[in-house]
Design an enzyme around this catalytic site. Structure first.
Site, mmCIF file in Angstrom:
data_model
loop_
_atom_site.group_PDB
_atom_site.id
_atom_site.type_symbol
_atom_site.label_atom_id
_atom_site.label_comp_id
_atom_site.label_asym_id
_atom_site.label_seq_id
_atom_site.Cartn_x
_atom_site.Cartn_y
_atom_site.Cartn_z
ATOM 1 N N HIS A 1 7.937 34.578 -0.101
ATOM 2 C CA HIS A 1 8.718 33.548 0.596
ATOM 3 C C HIS A 1 8.971 33.931 2.048
ATOM 4 O O HIS A 1 8.672 35.047 2.462
ATOM 5 C CB HIS A 1 10.083 33.374 -0.086
ATOM 6 N N GLU B 1 7.480 27.757 4.733
ATOM 7 C CA GLU B 1 7.462 29.211 4.849
ATOM 8 C C GLU B 1 6.048 29.715 5.072
ATOM 9 O O GLU B 1 5.470 30.422 4.248
ATOM 10 C CB GLU B 1 8.130 29.833 3.618
ATOM 11 N N GLU C 1 10.860 38.269 0.564
ATOM 12 C CA GLU C 1 11.287 37.425 1.681
ATOM 13 C C GLU C 1 10.835 38.058 2.992
ATOM 14 O O GLU C 1 11.144 39.210 3.273
ATOM 15 C CB GLU C 1 12.817 37.312 1.700
ATOM 16 N N HIS D 1 7.463 27.044 -1.014
ATOM 17 C CA HIS D 1 8.176 26.307 0.029
ATOM 18 C C HIS D 1 7.255 26.127 1.220
ATOM 19 O O HIS D 1 6.919 27.095 1.895
ATOM 20 C CB HIS D 1 9.451 27.065 0.427
HETATM 21 ZN ZN LIG Z 1 11.430 30.085 -0.016
#
Ligand SMILES: [Zn+2]
Length: 1062
Positions: A880, A786, A965, A783
């Site tokens: 992420h 990010e 994350e 992504h």
């Molecule tokens: Zn992500």
């Protein structure tokens, strides 16, 4: 019991009722559960039918009904069933002249109306007309009665048909006048609840379109906006201010975004005529709900419904998504399995650094820069003539480098991989000479005094007219460059430029953003989350409403537009975003120091706006500029919980402080009045937009500053970092191989790294150990928005190639396969979520398309290959960033935990599951200060079935398959939660900086080593070494904690490294 008395004889005595009225909340609940409401209603009906009505019974009955009704959620329904609405209405009518009785009737009326159907019936039967006879303009008489009537009216207006009726009878204007009257006369604020009650009536009535139109037509916006100004300074009046703000927001006329189309300014033709239009969702014109309800709905939904509860599905292993023969090609990406370190080829691998270019010592200015006053520096491309004869000292290092590089490539192994080499700098220029020809750093404000002072201090004071001339020479710049680059480890501006020239972007970028070129140096400590100022959101919203009410100072001038480029406008800020990872589509000057900003949608898409990164210049000193980013999409944001954006000042950088800093104050995030129409959007998922607003005082006048959603990390930054890492590693110890996994859709190479330790010797035992090391597979940045994931990955990579003894041991334990950036095109073009195909690449893992999702297709192919040779990775982790949560945490996969969470009746005992997936997060919780075990989750959601984590777990059988994350904001637990000295109650988390993110990446490596020692059989030698190192490491960690540098006034509390038995 008194209740039985009630049911037995409908003529209840006042004595019994008095007993009732003493009941507590719990007793009332009990009474309700035993049919108390029904009994009381029956009693009321019969009492009302007696002639003449017995008020000694009616009055306490009404009081009881009001109390019980308030707590009985089905009261309205029961009233309907008992057919008591008429009775209540006629009692009210009869008592219009008797205020005590009337008040009691009104209370009952109000609780009846809490049920929409009962309310509607009351409305049809004239309840509102009745209430309007009771509600008076400002008066000190019968206040209780008036209040009860207003509250009953507000309850009735929750019914849409009542609202419609009220509007049609002209009550809306009446309510506005009543409100104005009470507002003006209630000078001592004695009747706040009456004023608020009137506002609640208006709030409900404006839930319907007709209500909002009539409200606007009755000058409701002006009336409420003007009246609320007197209330802002008094905290007691908060309920009034809040309700007024809600009404104003709701009634603000809806508008489409001020852009030609919500579709991205950038489009990319896809191979094979793939249709990329998302499905159309109509534009709903009638907004029946307001913001609060929407948020509640979103929160209520919960995650449980999304859990995968089909055991067979959870346990199945899908078949290959491609022909098995295809897997053979990935052997070339695992050459470490076949190396015997005897041949010439292997030797060249060992000696690789010697072939690497030496760091070019000068940035190359070209003679063009003099001719183009706007462009300070210009790169010499290979197609241009040789170095300027006047600048003999400036060799052409990049050119030399390129040639050397190419040469080296010809000799050694990469070509045999059958894959285009990444570093083929020369060829990309040949392909696109025009692009590199004009590629340049963003111009600096060289006419400004501060700039002259920095670059030519001796001349500043002199009046020598040639001083301007001398500024054009590049030696000062070069010297400064030399001076500063030393301060930023692993950042080499020359590498950066060389890399940046080669990227392929849709807008064909010609400019380099200064921060990416110059580099960023983290501050030694984080900054605490921002304390939210009282009333900031309502102040901002009222300021937005003021545009409508007092448009005299509204400018409304477009000053930057990707779609229609125009020269800058004098007298205001100048914006720019056409550089790598840049995202700003449009800037509109709203008032003198206020700008509305619009982000660009992801390429080939009309949504996913969140990431922004742009340049701003021509600012005044000490003026707070307000910026509103008006097309955000998520319904909430960490910007409401203390997160700040980041800013980089060129002047600060040139003064030796090259930092991206957390910046901005008065930050908040709220739903605005912009809507997406289906016609304009060509289909749109959501219909609302949100505003992120912030104010900034720039540190210098006429500076060049950059603002971004989060610390930028471009594709070229990564490529240049890889160059530095490759160069800085010890080739005798670190086995390093960089290959190209594949080309992206946009034609950019996606690098794949292999890192492990060189074998101890060429003896067969050592070679066997080398070949048999388990794999760890890491990747990041699928992504593009990010960027935090890239900083974590940078920390991992730097640690892995470092000379730290733990890194050394770790390399001997594992072979690392790393894809540091899975979505280069998205990163380059400033996307937030998607690739050039407009797809979220982390939803393509089940069946990636080799044409549209090449990086996913080939990463999965490589994993398939590893599985096919029995070498599926021990750990898989996809890095992420998380925009809604604090801390760093892992998502993993567990069948048992998923079924348990879903409350499944399946006998989970029959499913045997290795709980080894919990070990790594537990270790991380102890060794990584930003990591929080409690934030982790191991549930398999249906909506995540096509993510890397779930597919690698399921298809490759990797037990430890994770998504890591990292917050964009800060920590709510652990070491990075600090408190202000002397303000004990005010414990705050630190906002993470790049240093903390990088630390997370390196601590992840440490955790892998501990995992290895705990989970895998190790030789005694490794164990001994590890025991020594980890003791040592605990000491280091302890020391590091003691010396963690925090801003003065901060102390660290409750953090200790727990015992970690091996
Ligand atoms: Zn992500």
């Amino acid at each position: 019991s008194p209740l039985q008395v009630c049911q037995r004889c409908t003529r209840t005595t006042p004595f019994t009722l008095a007993l009732f009225s003493l009941g507590t909340g719990r007793r009332i609940q009990y009474v309700i559960s035993k049919g108390g409401s029904e009994a009381l209603l029956q009693a009321l009906i019969s009492a009302a039918r007696t002639e003449p009505p017995d008020h000694s019974i009616l009055l306490p009955l009404l009081r009881l009904l009001a109390r019980v009704g308030q707590r009985d959620r089905k009261f309205g329904l029961k009233v309907q069933k008992a057919e008591a609405t008429d009775v209540i209405l006629s009692l009210t009518r009869q008592n219009l002249g008797h205020h005590l009785n009337l008040t009691h009737c009104l209370w009952v009326l109000r609780v009846c109306a809490s049920n929409v159907t009962a309310g509607t019936t009351l409305g049809i039967n004239g309840a509102m007309e009745l209430l309007f006879k009771v509600i008076t303009p400002y008066s000190k008489r019968h206040i209780r009665t008036v209040r009860a009537a207003i509250e009953a009216l507000a309850a009735l207006l929750k019914s849409k048909s009542n609202s419609r009726r009220a509007v049609n009878r002209g009550y809306l204007g009446g309510l506005l006048r009543l409100y104005q009257d009470w507002h003006q006369n209630d000078i001592s604020n004695n009747y706040i609840y009456i004023r608020r009650g009137l506002l609640l009536c208006l709030k409900h009535i404006t839930n319907i379109q007709l209500g909002r139109e009539t409200f606007l037509g009755s000058r409701g916006m002006e009336i409420l906006f003007t009246s609320v100004q007197d209330c802002l300074s008094c905290k007691n009046l908060d309920p009034i201010v809040t309700t007024v703000t809600q009404i104003l927001r709701k009634c603000y006329p809806k508008e489409p975004l001020p852009v030609v189309s919500v579709r991205s300014s950038y489009s990319f033709p896809l191979p094979g005529n793939v249709k990329t239009e998302p499905p159309c969702v109509g534009f709903e014109d009638d907004y029946e709900s307001d913001g609060e309800e929407e948020v509640e709905k979103d929160l209520d939904k919960g995650d449980d419904y999304d859990l995968e509860t089909d055991v067979n599905k959870l346990r199945s292993r899908p078949v290959l998504d491609r022909p098995e023969e295809e897997l053979g090609q990935y052997e070339a990406m695992c050459l470490e399995l076949f190396h015997n370190f005897q041949s010439e080829e292997d030797k060249s691998l060992e000696d690789r650094t010697e072939n690497l270019p030496s760091t070019p010592s000068h940035f190359i200015p070209s003679d063009n820069s003099v001719k183009h006053p706007n462009y300070r520096w210009r790169n010499q491309s290979i197609t241009e003539a040789g170095p300027d004869p006047g600048e003999k000292n400036f060799k052409v290092p990049l050119q030399t480098w390129t040639k050397k590089e190419k040469c080296r490539r010809d000799i050694i192994d990469e070509e045999r991989d059958g894959i285009e080499t990444v570093q083929n700098t020369g060829s990309c220029e040949k392909e696109n000479p025009a692009k590199s020809h004009v590629f340049t750093l963003r111009p600096l404000p060289k006419e400004d005094a501060w700039y002259k002072k920095i670059f030519n201090p001796e001349c500043e004071a002199s009046t020598d007219p040639s001083s301007g001339e001398r500024l054009e020479t590049s030696d000062i710049v070069t010297n400064l460059l030399e001076e500063h680059q030393e301060n930023i480890p692993f950042h080499n501006p020359h590498f950066y430029v060389a890399r940046a020239k080669c990227i392929k972007s849709i807008p064909a970028y010609k400019d380099l953003a200064f921060p990416d070129f110059w580099g960023h140096q983290p501050l030694p400590c984080g900054k605490p989350v921002l304390e939210r100022q009282y009333g900031v959101q309502r102040d901002k919203i009222l300021d937005d409403v003021r545009r409508l009410i007092q448009p005299c100072d509204v400018i409304g001038r477009t000053v930057y537009d990707l779609d229609e480029p125009s020269p800058g406008t004098p007298g205001c800020l100048t914006f720019f975003s056409k550089f790598e990872s840049g995202n700003l589509r449009k800037a509109i000057q709203v008032r003198e120091f206020e700008y509305d900003l619009i982000m660009n949608a992801d390429v080939n898409s009309n949504q996913h706006h969140q990431w922004f990164y742009f340049e701003v210049r021509d600012m005044k000193l000490a003026v707070p500029y307000r910026f509103n980013i008006i097309n955000c999409e998520k319904f909430n944001s960490q910007f409401n919980y203390g997160m700040q954006l980041v800013m980089y000042s060129v002047k600060e950088a040139l003064l030796g402080r090259p930092h991206w800093l957390r910046a901005g104050h008065d930050i908040c995030y709220y739903k605005n009045h912009y809507r997406c129409s289906a016609a304009a959007g060509g289909g749109m998922r959501g219909k609302y937009y949100y505003t992120l607003t912030f104010s900034i005082k720039f540190p210098h006048k006429d500076d060049v500053c950059y603002l971004a959603y989060h610390y930028p990390y471009t594709y070229s930054t990564m490529m240049a970092h890889l160059d530095s890492q490759e160069q800085n590693r010890n080739p005798k110890k670190v086995y390093w191989r960089k290959q190209t996994l594949c080309q992206t859709l946009g034609g950019n190479p996606c690098p794949l790294l292999t890192i492990t330790a060189m074998p101890e010797s060429k003896k067969s035992d050592d070679l066997e150990q080398f070949h048999n090391r388990p794999y760890v597979f890491l990747m990041a940045r699928v992504h593009p928005g990010e960027s935090n994931a890239s900083w974590v990955m940078k920390g991992t990579l730097e640690f892995l190639v470092s000379s730290d003894p733990i890194a050394d041991l770790l390399r001997k334990c594992f072979i690392f396969k790393i894809v540091p950036m899975l979505n280069p095109d998205g990163v380059i073009n400033g996307n937030h979520r998607c690739s050039l195909s407009g797809d979220d690449l982390n939803r393509q893992w089940l069946k990636p398309n080799s044409q549209l999702h090449p990086t996913i297709y080939h990463t999965k192919g490589l994993l398939y290959y590893l599985r096919s040779i029995g070498r599926a990775p021990l750990v898989f982790c996809d890095y992420h960033g998380h925009s809604q949560k604090k801390n760093v945490f892992l998502y993993g996969c567990s069948i048992k935990e998923t079924l348990w969470q879903a409350g499944c009746t399946v006998d989970t005992a029959v499913i045997t599951e290795d709980v080894g997936y919990r070990t790594l997060p537990k270790i991380l919780d102890k060794v990584a200060p930003a990591f929080v075990m409690n934030s982790c989750s191991f549930l398999v959601e249906k909506s995540r079935e096509s993510t890397a984590r779930v597919v690698v777990w399921q298809e490759m059988g990797v037990l430890r398959s994770y998504t890591m994350e990292s917050t964009y904001c800060g920590c709510s637990h652990g070491l990075y939660k600090v408190k202000l000295l002397g303000r004990m109650k005010n414990r705050k988390g630190l906002q993470l900086g790049t240093q903390e993110l990088e630390e997370m990446g390196s601590k992840f490596c440490l955790a892998l080593l501990i995992l290895h020692l705990k989970s895998l059989p190790c030789s005694k030698k490794v164990m001994d070494q590890a025991a020594l190192l980890l003791d040592l490491d605990e000491e280091i960690t302890d020391r590091a904690q003691r010396s963690v540098m925090l801003p003065s006034g901060f102390v660290i509390k409750d953090f200790s490294v727990a015992e970690m038995p091996l």
